[in-house]
Motif scaffolding. Structure first.
Motif, PDB file in Angstrom:
ATOM      1  N   LEU A 209       0.808  -1.218   0.000  1.00  0.00           N
ATOM      2  CA  LEU A 209       0.000   0.000   0.000  1.00  0.00           C
ATOM      3  C   LEU A 209       0.845   1.274   0.000  1.00  0.00           C
ATOM      4  O   LEU A 209       0.346   2.341  -0.342  1.00  0.00           O
ATOM      5  CB  LEU A 209      -0.933   0.012   1.217  1.00  0.00           C
ATOM      6  CG  LEU A 209      -2.092  -0.959   1.171  1.00  0.00           C
ATOM      7  CD1 LEU A 209      -2.860  -0.926   2.484  1.00  0.00           C
ATOM      8  CD2 LEU A 209      -3.024  -0.639   0.014  1.00  0.00           C
ATOM      9  N   MET A 210       2.101   1.171   0.363  1.00  0.00           N
ATOM     10  CA  MET A 210       2.949   2.361   0.450  1.00  0.00           C
ATOM     11  C   MET A 210       3.061   3.127  -0.876  1.00  0.00           C
ATOM     12  O   MET A 210       2.993   4.360  -0.865  1.00  0.00           O
ATOM     13  CB  MET A 210       4.326   1.978   0.981  1.00  0.00           C
ATOM     14  CG  MET A 210       5.134   3.165   1.424  1.00  0.00           C
ATOM     15  SD  MET A 210       4.326   4.193   2.680  1.00  0.00           S
ATOM     16  CE  MET A 210       4.234   3.091   4.057  1.00  0.00           C
ATOM     17  N   PRO A 211       3.199   2.466  -2.029  1.00  0.00           N
ATOM     18  CA  PRO A 211       3.214   3.246  -3.281  1.00  0.00           C
ATOM     19  C   PRO A 211       1.903   3.985  -3.538  1.00  0.00           C
ATOM     20  O   PRO A 211       1.918   5.107  -4.066  1.00  0.00           O
ATOM     21  CB  PRO A 211       3.463   2.189  -4.362  1.00  0.00           C
ATOM     22  CG  PRO A 211       4.132   1.078  -3.656  1.00  0.00           C
ATOM     23  CD  PRO A 211       3.555   1.067  -2.274  1.00  0.00           C
ATOM     24  N   ALA A 212       0.775   3.407  -3.139  1.00  0.00           N
ATOM     25  CA  ALA A 212      -0.510   4.099  -3.309  1.00  0.00           C
ATOM     26  C   ALA A 212      -0.577   5.325  -2.407  1.00  0.00           C
ATOM     27  O   ALA A 212      -1.050   6.391  -2.835  1.00  0.00           O
ATOM     28  CB  ALA A 212      -1.669   3.146  -3.012  1.00  0.00           C
ATOM     29  N   VAL A 213      -0.097   5.188  -1.187  1.00  0.00           N
ATOM     30  CA  VAL A 213      -0.064   6.336  -0.274  1.00  0.00           C
ATOM     31  C   VAL A 213       0.872   7.409  -0.825  1.00  0.00           C
ATOM     32  O   VAL A 213       0.558   8.600  -0.793  1.00  0.00           O
ATOM     33  CB  VAL A 213       0.360   5.888   1.148  1.00  0.00           C
ATOM     34  CG1 VAL A 213       0.583   7.083   2.051  1.00  0.00           C
ATOM     35  CG2 VAL A 213      -0.675   4.952   1.745  1.00  0.00           C
TER      36      VAL A 213
ATOM     37  N   VAL B 282       3.755  10.605   7.205  1.00  0.00           N
ATOM     38  CA  VAL B 282       2.833   9.477   7.059  1.00  0.00           C
ATOM     39  C   VAL B 282       3.589   8.149   7.169  1.00  0.00           C
ATOM     40  O   VAL B 282       3.108   7.204   7.797  1.00  0.00           O
ATOM     41  CB  VAL B 282       2.063   9.576   5.717  1.00  0.00           C
ATOM     42  CG1 VAL B 282       1.289   8.307   5.418  1.00  0.00           C
ATOM     43  CG2 VAL B 282       1.125  10.765   5.744  1.00  0.00           C
ATOM     44  N   CYS B 283       4.777   8.072   6.583  1.00  0.00           N
ATOM     45  CA  CYS B 283       5.584   6.847   6.676  1.00  0.00           C
ATOM     46  C   CYS B 283       6.059   6.584   8.103  1.00  0.00           C
ATOM     47  O   CYS B 283       6.256   5.438   8.496  1.00  0.00           O
ATOM     48  CB  CYS B 283       6.798   6.941   5.751  1.00  0.00           C
ATOM     49  SG  CYS B 283       6.383   6.822   4.021  1.00  0.00           S
ATOM     50  N   GLY B 284       6.249   7.626   8.879  1.00  0.00           N
ATOM     51  CA  GLY B 284       6.730   7.473  10.243  1.00  0.00           C
ATOM     52  C   GLY B 284       5.650   7.158  11.261  1.00  0.00           C
ATOM     53  O   GLY B 284       5.952   6.733  12.381  1.00  0.00           O
TER      54      GLY B 284
ATOM     55  N   LEU C 168       5.902   5.240  14.919  1.00  0.00           N
ATOM     56  CA  LEU C 168       5.556   5.934  16.158  1.00  0.00           C
ATOM     57  C   LEU C 168       4.545   5.121  16.959  1.00  0.00           C
ATOM     58  O   LEU C 168       4.668   4.984  18.182  1.00  0.00           O
ATOM     59  CB  LEU C 168       4.999   7.326  15.850  1.00  0.00           C
ATOM     60  CG  LEU C 168       4.534   8.140  17.042  1.00  0.00           C
ATOM     61  CD1 LEU C 168       5.719   8.474  17.949  1.00  0.00           C
ATOM     62  CD2 LEU C 168       3.835   9.406  16.579  1.00  0.00           C
ATOM     63  N   PHE C 169       3.549   4.565  16.267  1.00  0.00           N
ATOM     64  CA  PHE C 169       2.554   3.722  16.933  1.00  0.00           C
ATOM     65  C   PHE C 169       3.219   2.512  17.587  1.00  0.00           C
ATOM     66  O   PHE C 169       2.910   2.163  18.724  1.00  0.00           O
ATOM     67  CB  PHE C 169       1.486   3.270  15.924  1.00  0.00           C
ATOM     68  CG  PHE C 169       0.544   2.260  16.481  1.00  0.00           C
ATOM     69  CD1 PHE C 169      -0.436   2.630  17.387  1.00  0.00           C
ATOM     70  CD2 PHE C 169       0.633   0.927  16.109  1.00  0.00           C
ATOM     71  CE1 PHE C 169      -1.310   1.692  17.917  1.00  0.00           C
ATOM     72  CE2 PHE C 169      -0.223  -0.012  16.625  1.00  0.00           C
ATOM     73  CZ  PHE C 169      -1.204   0.363  17.531  1.00  0.00           C
ATOM     74  N   CYS C 170       4.133   1.876  16.876  1.00  0.00           N
ATOM     75  CA  CYS C 170       4.830   0.711  17.424  1.00  0.00           C
ATOM     76  C   CYS C 170       5.694   1.087  18.618  1.00  0.00           C
ATOM     77  O   CYS C 170       5.748   0.355  19.612  1.00  0.00           O
ATOM     78  CB  CYS C 170       5.680   0.044  16.351  1.00  0.00           C
ATOM     79  SG  CYS C 170       4.710  -0.779  15.089  1.00  0.00           S
TER      80      CYS C 170
END
Length: 145
Positions: free
Chosen positions: A49-53, A82-84, A88-90
């Motif tokens: 999904l990262m390329p779509a984001v 957005v990538c980070g 951060l959640f983890c």
């Protein structure tokens, strides 16, 4: 040669192997493979999904000046944020998650290990953690014979 290949492997897998080992410790033999498979699926879907984001975020032409920082905030900076966010959640979840009971036991802290197991039991079952009665943990040793 060995050190270089190990370093290359760490760059590719990152800390995901540690996550799978940690996840496996909190599941019994019946559900362990499903939990690890679900985590692997989520990791793979995130990578796809990262390329779509990136396309959604970076395909914009807006710019926002931040004079006190001396930067112009553009879509590529938003993409980095957005990538980070998953990282951060983890990182924040590590403040909530218990220490690995296997690691704590290997440090000789048996009462702490029992408390961790009772906490996990309470979370998994919804019952009071004291209903899981553990007096002691008998360590297994592998025999060489």
């Amino acid at each position: 040669m060995y050190r270089e290949s190990t370093f290359f492997f760490v760059l590719i897998s990152g800390s995901s192997a540690t996550v799978y080992a940690y996840l496996g410790e909190f599941h019994n033999m019946k559900t362990r493979s499903r939990a690890i498979m679900a985590a692997s699926t989520i990791f793979g879907l995130g990578g796809m999904l990262m390329p779509a984001v990136a396309w959604l975020v970076m395909n914009n032409t807006w710019a926002f000046d931040i004079p006190f920082l001396g930067i112009t905030y553009k879509p590529w900076r938003l993409f980095l944020v957005v990538c980070g966010l998953p990282d951060l959640f983890c990182a924040l979840s590590l403040l909530i998650l218990p220490e690995s009971p296997k690691f704590v036991l290997s440090q000789g802290r048996q009462t702490d290990t029992i408390k961790i197991l009772q906490r996990i039991y309470g979370i998994n079952t919804g019952q009071d953690r004291e209903t899981l009665k553990i007096c002691a943990i008998i360590e297994e040793y592998e025999s060489l014979a």
